[in-house]
Design an enzyme around this catalytic site. Structure first.
Site, short mmCIF file in Angstrom:
data_model
loop_
_atom_site.label_atom_id
_atom_site.label_comp_id
_atom_site.label_asym_id
_atom_site.label_seq_id
_atom_site.Cartn_x
_atom_site.Cartn_y
_atom_site.Cartn_z
N ASP A 235 17.06 -29.93 21.11
CA ASP A 235 16.90 -31.07 22.01
C ASP A 235 17.79 -32.24 21.60
O ASP A 235 17.96 -32.50 20.41
CB ASP A 235 15.42 -31.51 21.97
CG ASP A 235 15.14 -32.66 22.92
OD1 ASP A 235 15.38 -32.49 24.12
OD2 ASP A 235 14.70 -33.73 22.45
N GLU A 265 21.27 -29.14 23.85
CA GLU A 265 21.26 -30.00 25.03
C GLU A 265 22.08 -31.25 24.72
O GLU A 265 21.60 -32.15 24.03
CB GLU A 265 19.82 -30.41 25.39
CG GLU A 265 19.76 -31.35 26.59
CD GLU A 265 18.82 -32.53 26.42
OE1 GLU A 265 18.52 -33.19 27.43
OE2 GLU A 265 18.39 -32.82 25.29
#
Ligand code: CA
Length: 489
Positions: A235, A265
């Site tokens: 993340d 990400e």
């Protein structure tokens, strides 16, 4: 590869806070295999700020729904036992289980403490707007409910770079913690938006701190051994020191082998930034194709004024296909979320056709697009459409690709098929009026009759002696022409 692989992001933001999601995933594993899913990206399993936490307000990385902390044993999705059972069900169906891990920050500290910090300008975090003074911040994590099981490590302010709340006077600001060797990560190791984008939210983890680095690496080994996951979705990597991520992945590859999968990400549409990151991490981490998603979103809001022949320009799919994870939407881009950039409904079939039927990229289907989005303004899913496209992907999207990106409104391509999947297919789509195009699909297909498997055209097209078909598509839609499709039971 025997069969085209596909990932699914198995959650959306508005899932019910019922603790039943790991069970849903377990019960769905066999179906996912049948439709052609090979990797499942699961939501964060770690304990967040409460059961209603989607998982990005991470409190304790070692609590996967096992300890009574933050007022609950289970997470939004269930207990650790149920998580492990879901992973086992995926493995029983030869599907890779991908864990979503949130390393950038920690939320819901057990205690506040006093330490010196500067206030910085939120739009330029390099710019201090105060002298250093003592604030009372929520940075002490002792995990009283876990009592040192799995790890004795406790966090305090020296393990963080910044926070956003002074309990002493109730003031919200971005505070950069003062200390020897402290401050944000180097500018070239994080995104440069807002001067330096190390700080995102909550208590920002300091990846310059050797104790933190050791603890996070030790945790990752524990996590993999404990759960048996086959990969990580990392993340918010644009907010995390890139040098640490490189070190982190190399450590995992050393311990687990190079097959352990990672995808990051990095929420940025600028291709050059992404390419620098790919190089900095030595091509070890796949990235979500954010530029492609942004092009889809823009095209979907531009009607017929978007030049479809430029749709792949400066995307990872075009430039760095081997590490590109392509997607249409996700939990952040869905309506009312922070990064909202939703791909409008009419364009979804076109976008899914583009990620599922071309040769480049590993496509990722969004749970919200497949099963629908819950909440106050629910959006129905497109299971029937996506099942058809998946079936075409699994059975026919093979062999040489011939591109016809030669018109601003109507584009198409063919796949000639290969030895194991000889049938091939032809795709034609338009963001304007009815489209037609002659496309070459291979002389071996001469004389065969093709139909639109999506059912948007009724015609039957015969491939001529030269291996060319005159394909059609309806206004604002996509047609996928194939000779024969095996529908999964
Ligand atoms: Ca950070």
């Amino acid at each position: 590869m025997d069969k085209n692989g596909t990932m699914i992001q198995y959650f959306e933001w508005n899932l019910p806070d019922d603790g039943k999601h790991w069970q849903r995933l377990k019960d769905d594993a066999r179906h996912l295999k049948e439709i052609g899913i090979s990797l499942v990206w699961m939501p964060p399993a770690t304990k967040g700020t409460g059961t209603n936490d989607v998982g990005y307000g991470v409190y304790d990385l070692y609590d996967l729904g096992e300890f009574d902390q933050k007022g609950t044993v289970r997470t939004k999705y269930g207990t650790k036992e149920e998580y492990l059972a879901a992973i086992k069900a995926l493995h029983d169906n030869e599907i890779f289980a991908i864990a979503d891990i949130v390393l950038n920050h920690k939320a819901g500290a057990d205690e506040s403490e006093r330490f010196p910090a500067y206030e910085v300008d939120p739009t330029n975090r390099q710019n201090k707007v105060s002298e250093a003074y003592d604030i009372e911040g929520w940075t002490k994590f002792t995990f009283p409910g876990r009592k040192g099981k799995y790890s004795e490590f406790q966090w305090n302010w020296t393990h963080f770079t910044g926070t956003d709340f002074n309990q002493g006077n109730g003031k919200k600001a971005i505070y950069m913690i003062k200390g020897i060797n402290k401050g944000w990560a180097d500018d070239d190791e994080v995104d440069t938006e807002n001067g330096n984008y190390d700080y995102l939210m909550y208590a920002d983890v300091d990846f310059d701190n050797p104790d933190v680095k050791e603890e996070i690496k030790r945790w990752s080994e524990w996590y993999i051994n404990e759960t048996g996951v086959d990969g990580f979705r990392l993340d918010a990597v644009k907010h995390i020191d890139g040098e640490f991520i490189d070190e982190f992945i190399k450590n995992i590859h050393e311990k687990q082998g190079n097959d352990f999968y990672t995808v990051g990400e990095y929420w940025k549409k600028n291709h050059e930034t992404l390419e620098n990151y790919i190089e900095d991490t030595d091509w070890n981490v796949d990235l979500f194709d954010v530029p492609l998603h942004m092009n889809f979103a823009k095209a979907s809001k531009s009607g017929n004024s978007f030049d479809m022949s430029t749709l792949f320009h400066n995307t990872l799919m075009e430039k760095n296909a081997t590490i590109a994870v392509t997607f249409v939407d996700n939990h952040d881009s869905q309506p009312s979320q922070a990064l909202e950039s939703w791909v409008d409904d009419w364009f979804k079939p076109l976008a899914y056709g583009m990620i599922l039927l071309r040769e480049s990229g590993l496509p990722c289907i969004f749970y919200g697009d497949y099963y629908g989005i819950a909440g106050e303004n629910p959006i129905p899913g497109k299971q029937e459409l996506i099942d058809k496209l998946l079936s075409l992907r699994v059975n026919h999207a093979y062999g040489k690709q011939n591109d016809y990106f030669d018109h601003p409104n109507c584009i198409g391509w063919t796949r000639e098929g290969d030895e194991k999947h000889p049938a091939g297919l032809a795709v034609l789509l338009t963001n304007s009026d009815e489209g037609f195009k002659d496309m070459y699909i291979g002389k071996q297909h001469a004389g065969k009759e093709y139909v639109d498997y999506l059912g948007n055209r009724e015609e039957t097209i015969t491939i001529n002696d030269e291996g060319v078909g005159s394909f059609l598509c309806a206004p604002g839609s996509i047609s996928v022409w194939a000779e024969h499709v095996t529908v999964p039971e």
